[in-house]
Write a protein that holds these residues in place. Structure first.
Motif, PDB file in Angstrom:
ATOM      1  N   ARG A  84       0.806  -1.230   0.000  1.00 45.33           N
ATOM      2  CA  ARG A  84       0.000   0.000   0.000  1.00 45.33           C
ATOM      3  C   ARG A  84       0.837   1.276   0.000  1.00 45.33           C
ATOM      4  N   LYS A  85       2.105   1.180   0.435  1.00 41.33           N
ATOM      5  CA  LYS A  85       2.891   2.405   0.602  1.00 41.33           C
ATOM      6  C   LYS A  85       4.122   2.457  -0.293  1.00 41.33           C
ATOM      7  N   VAL A 165     -13.728   9.288   1.380  1.00 42.44           N
ATOM      8  CA  VAL A 165     -12.336   9.638   1.032  1.00 42.44           C
ATOM      9  C   VAL A 165     -11.770  10.643   2.031  1.00 42.44           C
ATOM     10  N   LYS A 166     -12.564  11.660   2.348  1.00 43.22           N
ATOM     11  CA  LYS A 166     -12.062  12.693   3.270  1.00 43.22           C
ATOM     12  C   LYS A 166     -11.822  12.111   4.657  1.00 43.22           C
ATOM     13  N   TYR A 169      -8.627   9.513   4.296  1.00 47.54           N
ATOM     14  CA  TYR A 169      -7.292  10.021   3.980  1.00 47.54           C
ATOM     15  C   TYR A 169      -6.922  11.301   4.711  1.00 47.54           C
ATOM     16  N   GLU A 172      -7.935  10.515   8.740  1.00 49.71           N
ATOM     17  CA  GLU A 172      -7.304   9.288   9.186  1.00 49.71           C
ATOM     18  C   GLU A 172      -8.212   8.420  10.054  1.00 49.71           C
ATOM     19  N   LEU A 197     -11.431   5.850  -5.552  1.00 57.00           N
ATOM     20  CA  LEU A 197     -10.037   5.850  -5.988  1.00 57.00           C
ATOM     21  C   LEU A 197      -9.930   5.627  -7.494  1.00 57.00           C
TER      22      LEU A 197
ATOM     23  N   GLU B  79      -6.129  -0.431  -3.001  1.00 59.09           N
ATOM     24  CA  GLU B  79      -6.046   0.851  -2.306  1.00 59.09           C
ATOM     25  C   GLU B  79      -4.608   1.175  -1.944  1.00 59.09           C
ATOM     26  N   ASP B  81      -2.121   3.983   0.499  1.00 59.74           N
ATOM     27  CA  ASP B  81      -2.150   4.962   1.579  1.00 59.74           C
ATOM     28  C   ASP B  81      -1.520   6.249   1.069  1.00 59.74           C
ATOM     29  N   ILE B  82      -2.314   7.294   1.031  1.00 57.12           N
ATOM     30  CA  ILE B  82      -1.787   8.574   0.579  1.00 57.12           C
ATOM     31  C   ILE B  82      -1.197   9.296   1.783  1.00 57.12           C
ATOM     32  N   ILE B  84      -0.250  12.320   3.972  1.00 57.47           N
ATOM     33  CA  ILE B  84      -0.871  13.622   4.080  1.00 57.47           C
ATOM     34  C   ILE B  84       0.221  14.676   4.184  1.00 57.47           C
TER      35      ILE B  84
END
Lengths: 209, 218
Positions: A84-85, A165-166, A169, A172, A197, B79, B81-82, B84
């Motif tokens: 994911r990252k 979404v808000k 992301y 959190e 997304l 998905e 992870d964005i 911030i």
């Protein structure tokens, strides 16, 4: 002692050189896999990463916590975060192995805190940031106007998707918290996020094409 | 200039993720402000990863089936992870504005309460007997002379204070134990992140009556 000190040292130096070259090649391969995962969501590259890291993480965590099922959880969580990252990995900032180690250390810290203090505050990414400095990020975002574009795209989403979404992301909140907060099933939150997304990717793609 | 740093043992444990959250937060605040310790932690992390990840002898074998099913499960979701970009959080205490260190941005904090020149907010970290707080001493304020029954960690977030041992500024990392007696005074006011494992013990005259302050700070 048949061998002279000189030749011993020379051998050693050659050996060290061979090892460091091997490392470089290995690092390059890992960095490429991470890039492919980030940019193409490449499952084969991810499988390679998994084969390389998972058995090592399993061993580290087992010897540290003396508990195989906890260790398996560390593997699962770490590799999920790598998936994911991966886009946060920056090859210019250090070795890819160090980046994955950081992800693992952070996952373990949050997991242990959850077990010991019953806290799910996930503080690790604030203590050991995966993205280096905040100012730099802001600059990058400003340069590309990406953050404004992103916000504009988010605002175009249908309301149910926008709020998910808000919440997810920017505030959190976890998917579970959102489900509770918005009073809809968890599955709905997941599918709204997925749809949102997909739509964002499409919008962002149009702008950059 | 930051003059007071965590020792190498603390930095190592920090890099390994082995400290309680309250102490780790203190070191993270320092590292965020201290380029020297930042490099030290980066190097320690790199060393650790080299030891653990760069030798295939250190593996626990996994079955092909297991690998395939875990990969399948993880990659099921696309998905990401964005990160911030803007996480800065500021707080206002008695008319003073501060930007919180990144390490503290997501730590749940209680309301502020105050006695005299002191104001305090606690973090709910649930690591008893460790307690972490933000402590503001207003300009011209002081904490009466005291010793620590346990230990007391102070990381200066903003402003300065001085005691018998020296003058401290933003980023300084000060770890005191039961051997030390001190009475901090601040001219310009300061904001500190503190961790203690027992109440402070006031040592002099009338200040003995102030022991409620001891538990207030703890």
């Amino acid at each position: 002692m048949g061998q002279s000190i000189d030749s011993m040292l020379q051998n050693k130096a050659q050996h060290a050189k061979a090892i460091s070259m091997e490392k470089e090649i290995e690092h390059k391969a890992i960095a490429d896999w991470l890039t492919n995962v980030a940019q193409k969501r490449d499952k084969r590259a991810f499988t390679e990463l998994f084969r390389f890291f998972a058995p090592k993480i399993q061993r580290i965590a087992t010897s540290k916590y003396g508990n195989e099922s906890l260790a398996a959880e560390v593997v699962q969580e770490t590799m999920t975060n790598v998936w994911r990252k991966a886009h946060l990995f920056d090859a210019s900032k250090g070795a890819p192995t160090t980046w994955v180690y950081t992800v693992m250390r952070n996952v373990s810290f949050d997991l242990l805190r959850k077990i010991k203090s019953k806290k799910e505050d996930n503080l690790s990414d604030d203590f050991w940031p995966l993205v280096e400095s905040v100012e730099e990020d802001v600059k990058v975002f400003e340069d590309h106007l990406a953050s404004k574009e992103m916000m504009a795209c988010i605002d175009k989403l249908p309301d149910p998707q926008k709020s998910v979404v808000k919440g997810f992301y920017f505030m959190e909140m976890s998917q579970e918290q959102l489900a509770e907060h918005l009073d809809v099933p968890l599955g709905t939150i997941k599918s709204r996020l997925r749809l949102a997304l997909a739509r964002l990717k499409q919008h962002m793609g149009e702008i950059h094409d | 200039m930051i003059k007071h740093h965590p020792n190498s043992e603390l930095l190592e444990k920090f890099a390994d993720g082995e400290l309680p959250a309250s102490i780790a937060a203190g070191i993270a605040i320092h590292v965020e402000m201290c380029p020297v310790c930042k490099v030290a932690v980066a190097e320690l992390t790199e060393q650790r990863s080299a030891i653990h990840f760069e030798s295939s002898d250190l593996e626990m074998p996994m079955s092909e089936l297991n690998i395939a099913s875990m990969v399948e499960e993880i990659t099921l979701s696309d998905e990401i992870d964005i990160a911030i970009a803007d996480k800065e959080k500021s707080i206002s205490v008695k008319g003073e504005e501060y930007i919180l260190p990144r390490a503290l941005t997501n730590m749940a904090m209680s309301k502020w309460s105050s006695i005299g020149h002191l104001a305090r907010a606690r973090f709910s970290i649930d690591e008893e007997p460790l307690r972490a707080s933000l402590l503001q001493i207003q300009a011209g304020g002081s904490v009466p002379e005291h010793t620590h029954k346990g230990f007391e960690l102070t990381v200066l977030v903003d402003g300065h204070f001085e005691d018998e041992l020296g003058i401290y500024g933003p980023g300084d990392f000060i770890l005191l134990d039961a051997e030390h007696t001190h009475s901090p005074v601040t001219k310009d006011g300061c904001l500190c992140y503190t961790v203690a494992n027992d109440a402070q013990h006031f040592t002099q005259g009338i200040n003995k009556l102030l022991n409620p302050i001891g538990s207030f700070i703890y």
